[in-house]
Design an enzyme around this catalytic site. Sequence first.
Site, PDB file in Angstrom:
ATOM      1  N   LYS A  73      20.332 -70.222  30.682  1.00  0.00           N
ATOM      2  CA  LYS A  73      19.679 -71.537  30.655  1.00  0.00           C
ATOM      3  C   LYS A  73      18.977 -71.852  31.984  1.00  0.00           C
ATOM      4  O   LYS A  73      19.217 -71.199  33.006  1.00  0.00           O
ATOM      5  CB  LYS A  73      20.722 -72.609  30.327  1.00  0.00           C
ATOM      6  CG  LYS A  73      21.304 -72.493  28.906  1.00  0.00           C
ATOM      7  CD  LYS A  73      22.204 -73.692  28.603  1.00  0.00           C
ATOM      8  CE  LYS A  73      22.772 -73.615  27.196  1.00  0.00           C
ATOM      9  NZ  LYS A  73      23.563 -74.833  26.864  1.00  0.00           N
ATOM     10  N   TYR A  95      17.835 -75.990  18.184  1.00  0.00           N
ATOM     11  CA  TYR A  95      19.109 -76.727  18.179  1.00  0.00           C
ATOM     12  C   TYR A  95      19.216 -77.699  16.999  1.00  0.00           C
ATOM     13  O   TYR A  95      19.975 -78.660  17.076  1.00  0.00           O
ATOM     14  CB  TYR A  95      19.256 -77.504  19.485  1.00  0.00           C
ATOM     15  CG  TYR A  95      19.823 -76.714  20.652  1.00  0.00           C
ATOM     16  CD1 TYR A  95      21.001 -75.975  20.527  1.00  0.00           C
ATOM     17  CD2 TYR A  95      19.214 -76.766  21.908  1.00  0.00           C
ATOM     18  CE1 TYR A  95      21.546 -75.289  21.611  1.00  0.00           C
ATOM     19  CE2 TYR A  95      19.751 -76.080  23.000  1.00  0.00           C
ATOM     20  CZ  TYR A  95      20.917 -75.351  22.843  1.00  0.00           C
ATOM     21  OH  TYR A  95      21.475 -74.694  23.916  1.00  0.00           O
ATOM     22  N   ASN A 101      25.389 -75.732  31.505  1.00  0.00           N
ATOM     23  CA  ASN A 101      26.516 -74.804  31.399  1.00  0.00           C
ATOM     24  C   ASN A 101      26.070 -73.337  31.405  1.00  0.00           C
ATOM     25  O   ASN A 101      26.768 -72.460  30.931  1.00  0.00           O
ATOM     26  CB  ASN A 101      27.409 -75.147  30.205  1.00  0.00           C
ATOM     27  CG  ASN A 101      26.686 -75.038  28.872  1.00  0.00           C
ATOM     28  OD1 ASN A 101      25.488 -74.771  28.828  1.00  0.00           O
ATOM     29  ND2 ASN A 101      27.414 -75.228  27.793  1.00  0.00           N
ATOM     30  N   HIS A 130      23.969 -69.980  26.681  1.00  0.00           N
ATOM     31  CA  HIS A 130      24.206 -70.283  25.265  1.00  0.00           C
ATOM     32  C   HIS A 130      24.524 -68.973  24.567  1.00  0.00           C
ATOM     33  O   HIS A 130      23.962 -67.940  24.911  1.00  0.00           O
ATOM     34  CB  HIS A 130      22.958 -70.902  24.619  1.00  0.00           C
ATOM     35  CG  HIS A 130      23.029 -70.914  23.116  1.00  0.00           C
ATOM     36  ND1 HIS A 130      23.672 -71.907  22.417  1.00  0.00           N
ATOM     37  CD2 HIS A 130      22.587 -70.026  22.188  1.00  0.00           C
ATOM     38  CE1 HIS A 130      23.605 -71.623  21.120  1.00  0.00           C
ATOM     39  NE2 HIS A 130      22.954 -70.485  20.949  1.00  0.00           N
ATOM     40  N   GLU A 189      19.253 -66.883  15.067  1.00  0.00           N
ATOM     41  CA  GLU A 189      18.811 -67.142  16.444  1.00  0.00           C
ATOM     42  C   GLU A 189      18.029 -65.954  17.028  1.00  0.00           C
ATOM     43  O   GLU A 189      17.072 -66.144  17.773  1.00  0.00           O
ATOM     44  CB  GLU A 189      20.031 -67.490  17.319  1.00  0.00           C
ATOM     45  CG  GLU A 189      20.665 -68.812  16.899  1.00  0.00           C
ATOM     46  CD  GLU A 189      21.803 -69.253  17.810  1.00  0.00           C
ATOM     47  OE1 GLU A 189      22.240 -68.482  18.686  1.00  0.00           O
ATOM     48  OE2 GLU A 189      22.249 -70.407  17.644  1.00  0.00           O
TER      49      GLU A 189
HETATM   50  P1  CMP Z   1      25.349 -74.636  23.749  1.00  0.00           P
HETATM   51  O1  CMP Z   1      26.326 -73.539  23.509  1.00  0.00           O
HETATM   52  O2  CMP Z   1      23.987 -74.251  24.195  1.00  0.00           O
HETATM   53  O3  CMP Z   1      25.195 -75.489  22.391  1.00  0.00           O
HETATM   54  C1  CMP Z   1      24.781 -76.837  22.398  1.00  0.00           C
HETATM   55  C2  CMP Z   1      24.833 -77.438  23.767  1.00  0.00           C
HETATM   56  O4  CMP Z   1      24.893 -78.846  23.793  1.00  0.00           O
HETATM   57  C3  CMP Z   1      26.074 -76.998  24.487  1.00  0.00           C
HETATM   58  O5  CMP Z   1      25.962 -75.630  24.821  1.00  0.00           O
HETATM   59  C4  CMP Z   1      26.107 -77.971  25.658  1.00  0.00           C
HETATM   60  O6  CMP Z   1      25.375 -77.505  26.777  1.00  0.00           O
HETATM   61  C5  CMP Z   1      25.376 -79.206  25.101  1.00  0.00           C
HETATM   62  N1  CMP Z   1      26.217 -80.384  25.011  1.00  0.00           N
HETATM   63  C6  CMP Z   1      26.019 -81.547  25.640  1.00  0.00           C
HETATM   64  N2  CMP Z   1      26.961 -82.434  25.317  1.00  0.00           N
HETATM   65  C7  CMP Z   1      27.806 -81.834  24.474  1.00  0.00           C
HETATM   66  C8  CMP Z   1      29.000 -82.232  23.799  1.00  0.00           C
HETATM   67  N3  CMP Z   1      29.525 -83.450  23.939  1.00  0.00           N
HETATM   68  N4  CMP Z   1      29.608 -81.321  22.996  1.00  0.00           N
HETATM   69  C9  CMP Z   1      29.092 -80.079  22.821  1.00  0.00           C
HETATM   70  N5  CMP Z   1      27.956 -79.645  23.433  1.00  0.00           N
HETATM   71  C10 CMP Z   1      27.327 -80.511  24.260  1.00  0.00           C
END
Ligand code: CMP
Length: 138
Positions: free
Chosen positions: A14, A54, A117, A120, A131
């Site tokens: 990311k 998403y 984070n 993904h 995906e």
């Molecule tokens: P990712 O695995 O990319 O999938 C969706 C993303 O939404 C997740 O990582 C997080 O970075 C983001 N996100 C933000 N807020 C939340 C939340 N409350 N719960 C889950 N994902 C979240």
Amino acid sequence: MNMSNTEQTLSIIKPDAVERNLDNEIKEMFKNKGFSIVKEKKIQIEKSEAEKFYKVHETKPFYNDLCAYLSSGPIVVMTLEKENAVLGNRELMGATNPNDAEEGTIRKRYGISIDKNSVHGSDSVENAKIEIDFFFKD
Ligand code: CMP
């Protein structure tokens, strides 16, 4: 009997990690765990594309910020392959919230927040196919 279960999964490094030049270190973590990087490209996507990617999260309160964030800077998208790659990638990434992630995981090491984070990964074999097609279908 052939018990092998080679799978492919999609990984995204990311914007927060690419911006900090962590992409090579993260790729090394995948390779050290036995993943082959069979396809990869560094791109920046439009917010509309992030919204499509998403779409499963479209009803969530964080959807708009999430899509704005994924399209805010360059990302590295990769198709990873190994035995049970989907689960293996999820284990190597660690919990979605870096605060909950275990030692040795990518998100524990590099993640900044639940939004930033760092990586993904596909959550199922079925979604992995969708995906991978999303980013690598010509
Ligand atoms: P990712 O695995 O990319 O999938 C969706 C993303 O939404 C997740 O990582 C997080 O970075 C983001 N996100 C933000 N807020 C939340 C939340 N409350 N719960 C889950 N994902 C979240």
